[in-house]
Every structure is written in C-alpha cells, then in structure tokens.
Design a protein around this motif. Sequence first.
Motif, short mmCIF file in Angstrom:
data_model
loop_
_atom_site.label_atom_id
_atom_site.label_comp_id
_atom_site.label_asym_id
_atom_site.label_seq_id
_atom_site.Cartn_x
_atom_site.Cartn_y
_atom_site.Cartn_z
N ALA A 62 10.36 10.36 53.63
CA ALA A 62 11.25 11.39 52.84
C ALA A 62 10.30 12.51 52.43
O ALA A 62 9.34 12.58 52.15
N SER A 63 11.04 13.48 52.64
CA SER A 63 10.33 15.06 52.20
C SER A 63 11.18 15.76 51.51
O SER A 63 12.17 15.91 51.88
N GLU A 64 10.77 16.44 50.46
CA GLU A 64 11.18 17.62 49.90
C GLU A 64 11.40 18.83 50.66
O GLU A 64 10.73 19.13 51.27
N VAL A 65 12.53 19.45 50.40
CA VAL A 65 12.47 20.81 50.85
C VAL A 65 12.68 21.72 49.59
O VAL A 65 13.46 21.56 48.71
N TYR A 66 11.79 22.85 49.73
CA TYR A 66 11.55 23.65 48.84
C TYR A 66 12.38 25.15 48.94
O TYR A 66 12.35 25.53 50.23
N ALA A 67 12.60 25.84 47.96
CA ALA A 67 13.18 27.33 48.00
C ALA A 67 12.03 27.94 48.37
O ALA A 67 11.07 27.97 47.51
N PRO A 68 11.66 28.79 49.43
CA PRO A 68 10.55 29.68 49.65
C PRO A 68 10.71 30.96 48.76
O PRO A 68 9.47 31.39 48.60
N ILE A 69 11.98 31.25 48.27
CA ILE A 69 11.97 32.24 47.25
C ILE A 69 13.10 31.95 46.23
O ILE A 69 13.71 30.72 46.61
N GLY A 70 13.05 32.67 45.29
CA GLY A 70 14.10 32.38 44.31
C GLY A 70 15.68 33.22 44.73
O GLY A 70 15.53 34.00 45.32
N GLY A 71 16.57 32.65 43.99
CA GLY A 71 17.64 33.08 44.24
C GLY A 71 18.86 31.94 43.98
O GLY A 71 18.78 31.13 43.51
N GLU A 72 20.15 32.61 44.17
CA GLU A 72 21.21 31.59 43.89
C GLU A 72 21.82 31.01 45.28
O GLU A 72 21.99 31.76 46.27
N ILE A 73 22.24 29.65 45.29
CA ILE A 73 22.76 29.17 46.56
C ILE A 73 24.08 29.51 46.99
O ILE A 73 24.91 29.41 45.86
N THR A 74 24.31 30.19 47.99
CA THR A 74 25.79 30.70 48.08
C THR A 74 26.63 29.71 49.43
O THR A 74 27.78 30.00 49.27
N GLU A 75 25.76 29.00 50.08
CA GLU A 75 26.32 28.11 50.91
C GLU A 75 25.46 26.94 51.36
O GLU A 75 24.47 27.19 51.36
N VAL A 76 25.86 25.96 51.90
CA VAL A 76 25.16 24.81 51.96
C VAL A 76 25.62 24.50 53.62
O VAL A 76 26.84 24.52 54.21
N ASN A 77 25.10 23.76 54.50
CA ASN A 77 25.37 23.51 55.66
C ASN A 77 25.82 22.08 55.82
O ASN A 77 25.30 20.92 55.67
N GLU A 78 27.16 21.79 55.39
CA GLU A 78 28.05 20.52 55.26
C GLU A 78 27.98 19.82 56.70
O GLU A 78 27.82 18.43 56.35
N ALA A 79 27.56 20.30 57.74
CA ALA A 79 27.60 19.50 58.82
C ALA A 79 26.55 18.72 59.07
O ALA A 79 26.55 17.52 59.55
N LEU A 80 25.48 19.02 58.29
CA LEU A 80 24.28 17.99 58.11
C LEU A 80 24.47 16.82 57.47
O LEU A 80 23.88 15.70 57.76
N THR A 81 25.50 16.91 56.49
CA THR A 81 25.75 15.44 55.69
C THR A 81 26.30 14.32 56.91
O THR A 81 26.14 13.24 56.70
N ASP A 82 27.06 14.83 57.75
CA ASP A 82 27.73 13.90 58.74
C ASP A 82 26.80 13.80 59.89
O ASP A 82 26.81 12.58 60.45
N ASN A 83 25.98 14.65 60.37
CA ASN A 83 25.15 14.81 61.49
C ASN A 83 23.61 15.19 61.00
O ASN A 83 23.44 16.30 61.62
N PRO A 84 22.95 14.44 60.30
CA PRO A 84 21.75 15.03 59.87
C PRO A 84 20.79 15.34 61.24
O PRO A 84 19.85 15.89 61.20
N GLY A 85 21.25 14.57 62.32
CA GLY A 85 20.14 14.62 63.44
C GLY A 85 20.21 15.91 64.05
O GLY A 85 19.31 16.44 65.05
N THR A 86 21.04 17.00 63.64
CA THR A 86 21.04 18.10 63.96
C THR A 86 19.86 18.99 63.76
O THR A 86 19.59 19.84 64.42
N VAL A 87 19.41 18.42 62.71
CA VAL A 87 17.92 19.11 62.51
C VAL A 87 16.94 18.85 63.59
O VAL A 87 16.18 19.71 63.92
N ASN A 88 16.99 17.57 63.89
CA ASN A 88 15.99 17.43 65.33
C ASN A 88 16.43 18.26 66.39
O ASN A 88 15.54 18.60 67.24
N GLU A 89 17.77 18.31 66.59
CA GLU A 89 18.16 19.01 67.87
C GLU A 89 17.84 20.61 67.90
O GLU A 89 17.72 20.99 68.89
N ASP A 90 18.08 21.03 66.61
CA ASP A 90 18.27 22.41 66.52
C ASP A 90 17.77 23.01 65.09
O ASP A 90 18.56 23.60 64.47
N ALA A 91 16.48 22.71 64.83
CA ALA A 91 15.74 22.65 63.47
C ALA A 91 16.04 24.27 63.02
O ALA A 91 16.25 24.64 61.91
#
Length: 123
Positions: A62-91
């Motif tokens: 398991a690895s943390e993902v960090y914010a490379p800069i500061g700011g407010e989260i405006t959107e998340v990639n919900e598709a990764l919840t159902d298909n986390p393997g997308t990160v392997n296919e197209d990081a």
Amino acid sequence: MAERKYSEEHEWIEIDGDIATVGITNHAQEQLGDIVFVELPEVGATLNKDDEAGVVESVKAASEVYAPIGGEITEVNEALTDNPGTVNEDAEGDGWFFKMTIADPGELKDLMSESEYKDFIED
C-alpha cells in the motif's frame, strides 16, 4: 496546451489554467504491480502541499498518494473505485486520481519537468 510536472513522490500533475489533475506516474504503478484498491480524497477537501490525498494498494504494497501542491479537491476519478486496474493500464491518462484548484502557483516551481523526472528515476 496543459503543462505536466512531476513530484519526487512519483505523482504527476497536469496544469490547465487554475485546475490541476493529479495521478501516479507510470514508474510508480510499475513498482507497485497489480493495483487492487484506490482510496480517493473527498471533493471539497482542502489539502496543503505534501498532505496525504489518498492511498493506492497493490498485491505487493500500500502506498500513500500525496498532494504535489495545495488546493481544494474539485473532482475525483470515481471509475477507479470499480476498476482500480485502470491505473496499471493508463497511469498517466485515464488512471488519474483527482482534480484540484491551484492555491499557490509558486508551489509548481518545486516540481520536476518530465526530463528531470526521467533523470530522477534513473539515479
């Protein structure tokens, strides 16, 4: 054209106006192996530079993902919840994690260009 930068924690950030899209690099997903779970930040959350923004879990680690800069989260990639393997296919494309506003454009100067990142991972 959107500008892309890289962090030493292996996140990429694509800057488009005052919005930044963030994900993990292809190098990072290769190191992790098969990704089985992604925890994303909450929309509306405000993060400072280097705050933990989420978690990515693979069959190896398991690895943390960090914010490379500061700011407010405006959107998340919900598709990764159902298909986390997308990160392997197209990081560095469809496998993006979140979008955020850019609180301080000055923080971008601390990040690496693509060529600097390539040198960094080869060392």
